[in-house]
Scaffold this active site. Sequence first.
Site, PDB file in Angstrom:
ATOM      1  N   HIS A  79       0.829  -1.208   0.000  1.00 57.60           N
ATOM      2  CA  HIS A  79       0.000   0.000   0.000  1.00 57.60           C
ATOM      3  C   HIS A  79       0.866   1.263   0.000  1.00 57.60           C
ATOM      4  O   HIS A  79       0.501   2.274  -0.615  1.00 57.60           O
ATOM      5  CB  HIS A  79      -0.928   0.018   1.219  1.00 57.60           C
ATOM      6  CG  HIS A  79      -1.869  -1.139   1.259  1.00 57.60           C
ATOM      7  ND1 HIS A  79      -2.655  -1.421   2.361  1.00 57.60           N
ATOM      8  CD2 HIS A  79      -2.161  -2.100   0.349  1.00 57.60           C
ATOM      9  CE1 HIS A  79      -3.387  -2.502   2.118  1.00 57.60           C
ATOM     10  NE2 HIS A  79      -3.089  -2.934   0.908  1.00 57.60           N
ATOM     11  N   HIS A 261      -9.161  -2.268  -5.227  1.00 49.42           N
ATOM     12  CA  HIS A 261      -8.073  -2.545  -4.290  1.00 49.42           C
ATOM     13  C   HIS A 261      -7.100  -3.562  -4.875  1.00 49.42           C
ATOM     14  O   HIS A 261      -5.884  -3.458  -4.641  1.00 49.42           O
ATOM     15  CB  HIS A 261      -8.603  -3.049  -2.955  1.00 49.42           C
ATOM     16  CG  HIS A 261      -7.497  -3.229  -1.957  1.00 49.42           C
ATOM     17  ND1 HIS A 261      -6.973  -2.175  -1.236  1.00 49.42           N
ATOM     18  CD2 HIS A 261      -6.766  -4.320  -1.609  1.00 49.42           C
ATOM     19  CE1 HIS A 261      -5.980  -2.621  -0.475  1.00 49.42           C
ATOM     20  NE2 HIS A 261      -5.837  -3.924  -0.686  1.00 49.42           N
ATOM     21  N   ASP A 265      -3.063  -3.153  -5.273  1.00 49.02           N
ATOM     22  CA  ASP A 265      -2.022  -4.120  -4.910  1.00 49.02           C
ATOM     23  C   ASP A 265      -1.097  -4.422  -6.082  1.00 49.02           C
ATOM     24  O   ASP A 265       0.118  -4.584  -5.908  1.00 49.02           O
ATOM     25  CB  ASP A 265      -2.659  -5.423  -4.414  1.00 49.02           C
ATOM     26  CG  ASP A 265      -3.201  -5.324  -2.990  1.00 49.02           C
ATOM     27  OD1 ASP A 265      -2.799  -4.395  -2.269  1.00 49.02           O
ATOM     28  OD2 ASP A 265      -4.015  -6.178  -2.609  1.00 49.02           O
ATOM     29  N   HIS A 288      -0.975 -11.392  -4.215  1.00 51.68           N
ATOM     30  CA  HIS A 288       0.410 -10.976  -3.967  1.00 51.68           C
ATOM     31  C   HIS A 288       1.421 -11.974  -4.521  1.00 51.68           C
ATOM     32  O   HIS A 288       2.432 -11.583  -5.106  1.00 51.68           O
ATOM     33  CB  HIS A 288       0.632 -10.765  -2.472  1.00 51.68           C
ATOM     34  CG  HIS A 288      -0.118  -9.604  -1.918  1.00 51.68           C
ATOM     35  ND1 HIS A 288       0.067  -8.318  -2.364  1.00 51.68           N
ATOM     36  CD2 HIS A 288      -1.090  -9.541  -0.956  1.00 51.68           C
ATOM     37  CE1 HIS A 288      -0.746  -7.507  -1.701  1.00 51.68           C
ATOM     38  NE2 HIS A 288      -1.455  -8.221  -0.850  1.00 51.68           N
ATOM     39  N   HIS A 367      48.559 -23.965 -14.496  1.00 54.63           N
ATOM     40  CA  HIS A 367      47.138 -24.021 -14.201  1.00 54.63           C
ATOM     41  C   HIS A 367      46.440 -24.932 -15.208  1.00 54.63           C
ATOM     42  O   HIS A 367      46.257 -24.572 -16.361  1.00 54.63           O
ATOM     43  CB  HIS A 367      46.527 -22.611 -14.238  1.00 54.63           C
ATOM     44  CG  HIS A 367      45.144 -22.553 -13.659  1.00 54.63           C
ATOM     45  ND1 HIS A 367      44.009 -22.556 -14.427  1.00 54.63           N
ATOM     46  CD2 HIS A 367      44.720 -22.506 -12.366  1.00 54.63           C
ATOM     47  CE1 HIS A 367      42.945 -22.491 -13.650  1.00 54.63           C
ATOM     48  NE2 HIS A 367      43.344 -22.456 -12.390  1.00 54.63           N
TER      49      HIS A 367
END
Length: 466
Positions: A79, A261, A265, A288, A367
């Site tokens: 929010h 709403h 979100d 979510h 190496h």
Amino acid sequence: MNVKQHTIKFPVTVSGVGLHTGKEVNMTFRPAPENHGYKFQRVDLPGSPLIDADVDNVTDTSRGTTLSQNDASVSTVEHVLAALMGCEVDNVLIELDGPETPIMDGSSVVFVESIEKAGRKEQKADREYYTLPQNVHYAEPDRKVEMVAMPQDDYRVTVMVDYNSQVLGSQHASIMHISEFNKEIASSRTFCFLHELEMLLNHNLIRGGDLNNAIVVVDKEVSEEELGRLAKLFKREKISVAKEGILNNIRLRHQNEPARHKLLDVVGDLALVGVPLKAHIMAARPGHAANVAFARKIKALIKKDRTKKKIPNYNPAEKPLYDVNQIMGMLPHRPPFLLIDKILEMSNMHVVGLKNVTMNEGFFQGHFPGNPVMPGVLQVEAMAQTGGILVLNTVPDPHNYWTYFLKIDNTRFRDMVFPGDTLVIRCDLLAPIRRGICQMKGVAYVGERIVMESEMMAQIVRKKDV
């Protein structure tokens, strides 16, 4: 004309109760510098740790979005982030003295009003938008969740919800531009079904819950005894079911307030990609967990595109900015430990160096004989020498300085480097150089392949001071 970044003019504080902990929390929005983005700071913890508002830091989406970083966390951030997006503020530090943001009335409107009270301040840097190059899809077939982001010249969001509920039915909500958010969406409160509320209450999971900060949808037959128990629990004289099929504690602010709403979100969770989007977001039955998974897909695309844009373009026929003799005039290193041959480009914030890897290198003798691979530690050293040129370029007499490592972090070796490869290294500053200390992120390429990346900190020290 490019749009500039914005912060707020002065600090502003919002105080309230955390939904899940029930504890009082004070949250202060503070101005922040350019390219800061959104960061939370837990001022109640030792060291006041910072938590970046980044989708990579999401650790929980069960009852809101939770971020964790630096041994600290903050919950119910969506929010707050939605309000910042709606106010088109780019850079803010959000201080909290508790583990979650205050729930207020379950919407973003109080945060919007506070940010508007603080006022917006234009900054010098341009705002960086991300325009989608293609559609991005996300789906959860078992939950009938579908989300898509489509290329668009502005930021549009369309949401549909359908919960198999006779009370809610199917609802839609949309905004055609983020500037519509504050008026059309910010005041829309969170909602839950009565059976969910009872479960949360029985498990003591919403200690700060109140009938003033949520719309409670009554999705079953409710006895007078049950309504009486809820009234007692929430310290009300009486609770009943309104004709709209919700508890009569509040009136709907919009006929489709639940859908609005859910749009809120989506805006808040997608803020976690880190940049404002130019896209049309369409979401069916979002939540979510889905929002965050969708944000991760978008961020992965952003990261891939940014990496491609930063791949250095090497033309062997072009004269380098510095050749090997000029490099030796700045660095104290000498063969066989001088590990860069050219500097191709440089600015105040970045440098690009080059190393021709040949079979004549001394390290190949010992190496992996018979299978020559450039040691990773020497790739890091080549990157450090490249970054050293950048920091030494800030002083007029670089030959009078030594360069020392202070820290190496997040080093990853992604592919092997062989004799015959041309190793091109790009280092970008993570912060301005101060007192000879350089913090940088380096990426090493062979062609378009990333072979190694690392974050490092180095310092230059005048020789007579050593």
